[in-house]
Design a protein around this motif. Structure first.
Motif, PDB file in Angstrom:
ATOM      1  N   SER A   1       0.833  -1.199   0.000  1.00  0.00           N
ATOM      2  CA  SER A   1       0.000   0.000   0.000  1.00  0.00           C
ATOM      3  C   SER A   1       0.876   1.261   0.000  1.00  0.00           C
TER       4      SER A   1
ATOM      5  N   GLN B   1      -7.637   6.491  -5.074  1.00  0.00           N
ATOM      6  CA  GLN B   1      -8.548   7.634  -5.210  1.00  0.00           C
ATOM      7  C   GLN B   1      -8.355   8.613  -4.053  1.00  0.00           C
ATOM      8  N   LYS B   2      -8.074   8.087  -2.887  1.00  0.00           N
ATOM      9  CA  LYS B   2      -7.860   8.933  -1.705  1.00  0.00           C
ATOM     10  C   LYS B   2      -6.558   9.723  -1.831  1.00  0.00           C
TER      11      LYS B   2
ATOM     12  N   ASP C   1      -8.062  -5.732  -4.610  1.00  0.00           N
ATOM     13  CA  ASP C   1      -8.183  -4.785  -5.710  1.00  0.00           C
ATOM     14  C   ASP C   1      -9.071  -3.606  -5.321  1.00  0.00           C
ATOM     15  N   GLU C   2     -10.171  -3.891  -4.613  1.00  0.00           N
ATOM     16  CA  GLU C   2     -11.092  -2.834  -4.205  1.00  0.00           C
ATOM     17  C   GLU C   2     -10.409  -1.841  -3.259  1.00  0.00           C
ATOM     18  N   THR C   3      -9.651  -2.379  -2.301  1.00  0.00           N
ATOM     19  CA  THR C   3      -8.946  -1.521  -1.349  1.00  0.00           C
ATOM     20  C   THR C   3      -7.893  -0.685  -2.057  1.00  0.00           C
ATOM     21  N   ARG C   4      -7.194  -1.312  -2.975  1.00  0.00           N
ATOM     22  CA  ARG C   4      -6.128  -0.627  -3.711  1.00  0.00           C
ATOM     23  C   ARG C   4      -6.688   0.565  -4.486  1.00  0.00           C
ATOM     24  N   ILE C   5      -7.755   0.353  -5.224  1.00  0.00           N
ATOM     25  CA  ILE C   5      -8.350   1.415  -6.028  1.00  0.00           C
ATOM     26  C   ILE C   5      -8.910   2.516  -5.138  1.00  0.00           C
ATOM     27  N   SER C   6      -9.545   2.123  -4.036  1.00  0.00           N
ATOM     28  CA  SER C   6     -10.101   3.104  -3.104  1.00  0.00           C
ATOM     29  C   SER C   6      -9.010   3.978  -2.505  1.00  0.00           C
ATOM     30  N   ASP C   7      -7.884   3.356  -2.141  1.00  0.00           N
ATOM     31  CA  ASP C   7      -6.769   4.116  -1.565  1.00  0.00           C
ATOM     32  C   ASP C   7      -6.164   5.071  -2.590  1.00  0.00           C
TER      33      ASP C   7
ATOM     34  N   GLN D   1      -7.991  -1.307 -12.423  1.00  0.00           N
ATOM     35  CA  GLN D   1      -9.243  -1.956 -12.795  1.00  0.00           C
ATOM     36  C   GLN D   1      -8.987  -3.040 -13.829  1.00  0.00           C
TER      37      GLN D   1
ATOM     38  N   ILE E   1      -6.087   4.435 -11.779  1.00  0.00           N
ATOM     39  CA  ILE E   1      -7.379   3.825 -11.457  1.00  0.00           C
ATOM     40  C   ILE E   1      -7.796   2.844 -12.545  1.00  0.00           C
TER      41      ILE E   1
END
Length: 297
Positions: free
Chosen positions: A204, A256-257, A248-254, A229, A225
């Motif tokens: 991360s 974006q943050k 993958d979901e956590t990675r993309i969310s982070d 995906q 992003i």
């Protein structure tokens, strides 16, 4: 006497684990304790890298090979400039950047301490363009800059100390052999959970730093992003309890943050070059257009 022995062993454990040097990871500001020196890690990694390159087959695609080296060097230059500008010029002596594309269908890339980076040909159909490749290479470079290998090696030393000390303490307390076996199994499982969790944190952190490094080098961090995906669409991994990578979901969310931070460093300097076998498509971002082999200013 047994109680005194347990206290003494615990004290020894504390002393061993607290040894080492404390440093701060660039960009994230995280504190880390290292029990091994840069010289020790670089020596080990250099040997392993040399052995790998002796058996690896270099890509025969001159265009893609040149792209990997070009994007990698742009990132290396940006990182070096950042370190020099932030009082970390001494750190740059640890890197002899090298970027190689090898014949391997795996969708992967990796970086040795010291800046030796290998990209597998199987990754390029997923990156598709230079900006997305920069996201990957930025991530790999971040592992080197954050000294993640030295940190993992240091933690292995800590685990060894902990396992040896636990055994001595348990024996000194007169615990039965059956109970000792159960405690040993618990120690192994606990260590595996801790190690995988720590690895996820490092991955991360490399995502975070790599996003910023790509932006510093003039590559649009927003492509990260869509790239992840695409990675999620072709992979089946989902970051379970013992997984060493974020989901993958956590990675993309982070990502974006972290995007607002990365965009502060972003000044478009390059174009995105599609990785294809027949044609090359470029997207004009500024009055400067970067071609596959050269930059026109």
């Amino acid at each position: 006497m047994k109680a005194i022995r347990i206290v003494l062993m615990s004290l020894v454990a504390t002393i061993l684990v607290s040894c080492g040097t404390t440093s701060t990871v660039p960009i994230t500001g995280r504190k880390q304790t290292l029990l091994v020196s840069d010289g020790e890690v670089l020596s080990l990694s250099s040997q392993q890298y040399s052995q790998y390159m002796q058996s690896a087959k270099a890509s025969t695609n001159a265009t893609n090979t040149a792209m990997v080296k070009r994007v990698g060097q742009n990132l290396a230059n940006a990182v070096t400039s950042y370190l020099n500008s932030n009082g970390l010029s001494a750190e740059t002596q640890n890197y002899a950047w090298e970027f190689n594309l090898v014949q391997d269908k795996q969708v992967n890339a990796w970086c040795m301490p010291g800046g030796k980076i290998v990209v597998y040909e199987g990754l390029l159909p997923v990156t598709q363009d230079e900006a997305s490749l920069a996201i990957v290479l930025g991530h790999e470079i971040a592992h080197a800059v954050a000294k993640h290998s030295a940190e993992r090696l240091s933690n292995e030393y800590k685990n060894q100390y902990g396992t040896a000390i636990l055994g001595a303490v348990v024996q000194g307390a007169g615990v039965s052999e059956k109970t000792q076996a159960l405690l040993s199994l618990g120690q192994q499982l606990g260590g595996a959970l801790w190690t995988s969790g720590f690895s996820r944190k490092q991955e991360s952190e490399a995502d975070h730093m790599g996003l910023v490094f790509a932006a510093m080098a003039g590559y649009d961090p927003q492509v990260a992003i869509s790239f992840w995906q695409r990675m999620a669409a072709q992979s089946s991994g989902s970051g379970g309890l013992f997984s060493d990578h974020p989901s993958d979901e956590t990675r993309i969310s982070d990502i974006q943050k972290w995007m607002p931070e990365a965009l502060k460093y972003y000044t478009p300097k390059t174009t995105t070059t599609k990785t294809t076998t027949k044609t090359t498509k470029t997207t004009k971002k500024t009055s400067n257009t970067k071609k596959t082999s050269s930059t026109k200013k």
